[in-house]
Motif scaffolding. Structure first.
Motif, short mmCIF file in Angstrom:
data_model
loop_
_atom_site.label_atom_id
_atom_site.label_comp_id
_atom_site.label_asym_id
_atom_site.label_seq_id
_atom_site.Cartn_x
_atom_site.Cartn_y
_atom_site.Cartn_z
N ALA A 162 0.83 -1.21 0.00
CA ALA A 162 0.00 0.00 0.00
C ALA A 162 0.87 1.26 0.00
O ALA A 162 0.60 2.21 -0.74
N HIS A 163 1.91 1.26 0.82
CA HIS A 163 2.83 2.41 0.83
C HIS A 163 3.44 2.61 -0.55
O HIS A 163 3.53 3.73 -1.05
N ARG A 164 3.86 1.53 -1.17
CA ARG A 164 4.52 1.62 -2.48
C ARG A 164 3.59 2.09 -3.59
O ARG A 164 4.03 2.69 -4.55
N SER A 165 2.31 1.79 -3.44
CA SER A 165 1.36 2.19 -4.48
C SER A 165 0.74 3.55 -4.18
O SER A 165 -0.21 3.96 -4.85
N GLY A 166 1.26 4.25 -3.17
CA GLY A 166 0.79 5.60 -2.87
C GLY A 166 -0.46 5.65 -2.01
O GLY A 166 -1.05 6.71 -1.83
N LYS A 167 -0.87 4.51 -1.45
CA LYS A 167 -2.08 4.47 -0.63
C LYS A 167 -1.79 4.24 0.84
O LYS A 167 -2.70 4.09 1.64
N GLY A 168 -0.51 4.17 1.22
CA GLY A 168 -0.15 3.86 2.60
C GLY A 168 -0.35 5.01 3.56
O GLY A 168 -0.96 4.86 4.60
N SER A 169 0.16 6.17 3.21
CA SER A 169 0.00 7.37 4.03
C SER A 169 0.46 8.58 3.22
O SER A 169 1.21 8.45 2.25
#
Length: 97
Positions: free
Chosen positions: A32-39
């Protein structure tokens, strides 16, 4: 099988910006972080390299450790990473699942 939790550190690059988090599904959270959805923070500072992982079976211990690490000074955090991962390798590919 008991649930597992992880405290993790992401970095933008060696000695770069650091992000500390806790999760019950490390592979999904890092993805999620890598796909821009983590934070917002990880998206803004591009902290996508997984450089440190600590496993826990008790979520309260994991959260306490995350909070403690966030209060550490930068030098201590860098030393912690380098003790277990001296080359700052991306540990994402070592995850099973």
């Amino acid at each position: 099988m008991p649930r597992s939790y992880h405290v993790y550190i992401l970095a933008s690059k060696r000695n770069g910006t650091l992000y500390i988090g806790v999760t019950g599904n490390l592979a999904a959270r890092v993805f999620a972080h890598r796909s821009g959805k983590g934070s917002e923070f990880t998206r803004k500072y591009r902290t996508t390299r997984l450089v440190h992982i600590e496993p826990y079976t008790d979520v309260r211990e994991a959260i306490a450790r995350e909070k403690a690490l966030k209060k550490w000074n930068r030098g201590w955090k860098l030393r912690l990473i380098e003790e277990g991962n001296p080359d700052w390798d991306d540990l994402f590919d070592t995850l099973n699942g």
